[in-house]
Design an enzyme around this catalytic site. Structure first.
Site, PDB file in Angstrom:
ATOM      1  N   GLY A 103      -0.407  -4.744   0.756  1.00 57.01           N
ATOM      2  CA  GLY A 103      -1.597  -4.358   0.002  1.00 57.01           C
ATOM      3  C   GLY A 103      -1.722  -5.088  -1.329  1.00 57.01           C
ATOM      4  O   GLY A 103      -2.826  -5.297  -1.831  1.00 57.01           O
ATOM      5  N   GLY A 108       0.847  -1.190   0.000  1.00 55.09           N
ATOM      6  CA  GLY A 108       0.000   0.000   0.000  1.00 55.09           C
ATOM      7  C   GLY A 108       0.880   1.237   0.000  1.00 55.09           C
ATOM      8  O   GLY A 108       2.009   1.204   0.500  1.00 55.09           O
ATOM      9  N   GLU A 138       4.547  -6.673   7.132  1.00 54.96           N
ATOM     10  CA  GLU A 138       4.060  -5.542   7.939  1.00 54.96           C
ATOM     11  C   GLU A 138       4.699  -5.429   9.312  1.00 54.96           C
ATOM     12  O   GLU A 138       4.826  -4.323   9.840  1.00 54.96           O
ATOM     13  CB  GLU A 138       2.533  -5.626   8.093  1.00 54.96           C
ATOM     14  CG  GLU A 138       1.761  -5.332   6.821  1.00 54.96           C
ATOM     15  CD  GLU A 138       1.590  -6.534   5.919  1.00 54.96           C
ATOM     16  OE1 GLU A 138       2.186  -7.590   6.207  1.00 54.96           O
ATOM     17  OE2 GLU A 138       0.862  -6.418   4.918  1.00 54.96           O
ATOM     18  N   ASP A 187      -2.217  -7.566   7.237  1.00 55.53           N
ATOM     19  CA  ASP A 187      -3.614  -7.145   7.153  1.00 55.53           C
ATOM     20  C   ASP A 187      -4.153  -7.458   5.758  1.00 55.53           C
ATOM     21  O   ASP A 187      -3.728  -8.430   5.153  1.00 55.53           O
ATOM     22  CB  ASP A 187      -3.755  -5.665   7.557  1.00 55.53           C
ATOM     23  CG  ASP A 187      -3.024  -4.731   6.610  1.00 55.53           C
ATOM     24  OD1 ASP A 187      -2.139  -5.193   5.877  1.00 55.53           O
ATOM     25  OD2 ASP A 187      -3.350  -3.525   6.586  1.00 55.53           O
TER      26      ASP A 187
END
Ligand code: NAD
Length: 665
Positions: free
Chosen positions: A138, A89, A161, A169
């Site tokens: 992401g 992301g 992450e 996530d």
């Protein structure tokens, strides 16, 4: 990942004959339909196709359009450039807004991104993704939830992450929880990269296809071929590493907590253990501890993408304010000094900090679909130590809760009724959290006639199996569904929304109360028909009573043999004497994770409640003629402790000072 460019999407619609239509070309993404194929291409190769907020929204909008469009049979998702499908992301804006004290931008981005991840996961049409080079964070969220996930020779997939103070996530925790053995814990905590073969082994990808064949395969799909051609083109992926490491991974990553895993790795000198410790050394201890907790909570039959994303969002929502996220980005991307000052530098993360990051978010919780909680009317009867926080969590999540208790007259956010019958009147679900089976039967007599047909009675108290079955029969007579769902997790779990429910009742009834379990707890196991939840509870607590006694008497013996308590813990917690009583609720003060022993044995779980549960298990054992000598002995020891030795009002782990003070008769 650190591209600070903001998107300036240019939209244009081009109609070019019958095979190439409706092109939306933005600077960072190309969206169009070709024949019966919806096509999405990420076009930011210079930024490793890092996913911006706008790209998420654009992908979601396209998927929504194509969902209802009969002309679109399938979706193909790919990316420009050789280095990455999508390296993560785009977190630059999150960092900048977060540093300025604005946490809302990040929360909105995550919530919208997770909604997209769930849509991809549940999409009714095939989504074929082509994952060259890096697919991380992401990128996994958009590339690894579709129906056909293709990897090739350059693919490297990871959930890195923890290295920036987040947790895996975008629904990644779901795949980690489903990976074989303890591979999920390993990948999440170490952020290890997977080759194509590893990604297939771990469940992040489906098919290996040589990358030189991808353009022809995409052209075939665009020209109307069905997705069967993808499966037909797949070849064996060659050897990966993960499968060969499975034994070592399972050996070291089976522990309950991060310190269990560290203990295990630190007591081993082989290459795997040392390399793994080096990988873990880079990551945020708080993130690793929370990752482990999330994977543990998710694993099991009630795992859904919604549950995974909900838990992930609890962490990410708090990650800037309470977690290591801003510091992680600073060290990795802004200052690039790679020396983050993590909150818990020594890797011993208090269990309370993990709980705090993963507590339910109440009305701020992730909403993937339209919120229907607000329409749910709940009556809650029995608002004591457990009932009050459970009812408050339901109210915080948006349910309309009317409460009643014979003693407690007020609970925050609840409308209070004058009687149990009034609380139950017109309710969709009535929850009871009462002291024993006799009281439950009396309350059921009062509320069932007031409940409408099709409503549901959910009893969360710990009661005898006979009472649970009698109440279920009585409810059926009123056309009311019933679920007995006693809990484990204590007062802390009730407040934090981390209870475990063990449920008995029909499939239909269990499905109906599942949303409530998700608000009040971390896990719900459907154990069988009426009474099965209570049966599971008393069997569990019979084991707990016996193992706590065994753990306490072993500590007292170790004391008398001159063995240091910490050494005893280090050995037993990673050896065959391992148990929840030792590892998660150690009865010795100052040893192991925080527990009531560190708080003067203030409950926690009171010795008299353990006595009650042991009484219920013996009562049940007598009724069915089961031989339970350890349970009977545990009952006798707790009876003596509570009634004759001052144990009343102490935590049930206060058996340790009791054994300490005693000598052999
Ligand atoms: P509690 O005594 O604090 O709460 C029970 C509440 O029920 C009290 O507030 C009481 O006033 C109310 N009550 C009694 N009769 C009533 C009636 N007729 N109508 C309405 N309200 C009535 O007990 P608790 O700790 O909240 O435990 C509740 C249940 O949960 C018990 O069955 C217990 O075994 C079980 N449990 C407790 C724990 C724990 O750690 N406390 C853990 C797991 C399970």
């Amino acid at each position: 990942m650190c591209d600070l460019r903001l998107n300036a999407p240019l939209s244009q619609a081009i109609h070019a004959g019958d095979s190439f239509s409706a092109v939306t070309h933005m600077t960072d993404i190309l969206i169009r339909t070709i024949g019966s194929t919806g096509r999405i291409t990420l076009t930011r190769p210079d930024a490793l196709n890092a996913l911006t907020y706008q790209m998420c929204l654009d992908i979601e909008a396209a998927l929504e359009r194509w969902r209802a469009d009969d002309k679109v049979a399938q979706v193909v998702l790919d990316a420009d450039g050789e280095r990455a499908f999508c390296a993560g992301g785009d977190i630059a804006d999150m960092y900048q807004t977060g540093r300025a004290g604005d946490f809302d931008y990040g929360r909105r981005f995550w919530a919208d991104e997770y909604r997209l991840n769930a849509k991809i996961f549940n999409y009714p049409k095939p989504i074929v993704s082509f994952l060259q080079g890096f697919t991380m964070g992401g990128g996994v969220g958009i590339g690894c939830h579709g129906s056909h996930r293709i990897v090739g020779q350059s693919s490297q997939i990871a959930m890195p992450e923890c290295g920036i103070g987040l947790i895996p996530d975008v629904g990644g925790s779901l795949m980690l929880a489903l990976a074989p053995g303890r591979v999920g814990e390993y990948l999440g905590i170490t952020a290890a990269r997977m080759s194509a073969a590893d990604a297939i082994y771990a469940g992040f990808a489906d098919h290996y296809i040589d990358e030189s064949d991808w353009p022809a395969l995409i052209a075939e799909l665009e020209s109307g071929a069905s997705v069967e051609c993808v499966t037909a083109a797949a070849t064996p992926p060659g050897d990966g590493h993960l499968e060969g490491l499975q034994h070592d991974i399972d050996r070291h990553f089976g522990g309950e907590s991060l310190s269990d895993i560290l203990n295990s790795l630190q007591h081993d000198t082989d290459d795997f253990a040392q390399a793994t410790l080096t990988q873990m050394d880079r990551n945020s201890p708080l993130s690793m501890a929370c990752t482990l907790e999330i994977v543990h909570r998710l694993r099991g039959p009630s795992l859904t993408i919604a549950k995974a994303l909900d838990l992930e969002y609890r962490f990410t929502y708090r990650s800037m304010e309470l977690g290591d996220f801003l510091e992680g980005i600073r060290a990795a991307i802004i200052d690039k000094d790679r020396t983050p000052a993590w909150q818990y530098a020594d890797q011993s993360v208090p269990a309370a900090s993990v709980s705090k990051m993963l507590m339910p978010l109440g009305k701020h919780r992730l909403q993937l679909e339209e919120d229907n909680m607000a329409q749910l009317k709940i009556g809650f009867i029995g608002l004591g130590n457990m009932g009050a926080p459970m009812a408050a969590n339901l109210a915080k999540a948006g349910c309309h809760v009317t409460g009643f208790d014979t003693v407690v007259s007020q609970v925050d956010q609840l409308t209070m009724a004058r009687s149990a019958a009034a609380a139950a009147d017109g309710a969709d679900i009535v929850v009871t959290m009462l002291p024993n089976g006799g009281i439950l039967r009396r309350v059921a007599d009062e509320v069932l006639p007031k409940m409408r047909p099709g409503a549901l009675l959910l009893d969360c108290s710990t009661v005898d199996v006979d009472s649970a079955r009698a109440v279920a029969d009585q409810a059926a007579g009123h056309e009311v569904m019933a679920v007995d769902a006693p809990v484990s997790g204590g007062i802390g779990g009730a407040a934090a929304g981390t209870l475990t429910f063990m449920a008995g009742g029909s499939e239909e009834a269990f499905a109906k109360v599942q949303p409530l379990f998700e608000i009040m707890g971390q896990k719900a196991v459907h154990c069988g028909g009426p009474g099965a939840g209570q049966a599971a509870k008393i069997c569990n607590n019979m084991i707990l009573g016996a193992t706590m006694i065994a753990t306490c008497e072993a500590f007292a013996l170790a004391d008398k043999l001159g063995l240091d308590r910490q050494k005893m813990f280090d050995v037993v917690s990673t050896s065959s004497g391992y148990s929840w009583s030792m590892n998660a609720y150690c009865p010795a003060p100052g040893v192991g994770p925080q527990s009531p022993a560190d708080n003067g044995y203030k409950p926690g779980f009171a010795a008299e409640l353990m006595l009650k549960d042991l009484g219920l298990s013996q009562q049940a054992a007598e009724a069915v003629g089961a031989d339970t000598p350890m349970g009977a002995r545990a009952l006798e020891l707790y009876r003596k402790f509570v009634e004759e030795e001052g144990g009343m009002g102490q935590d049930f782990s206060a058996m340790l000072p009791r054994f300490e003070a005693k000598t052999r008769d």
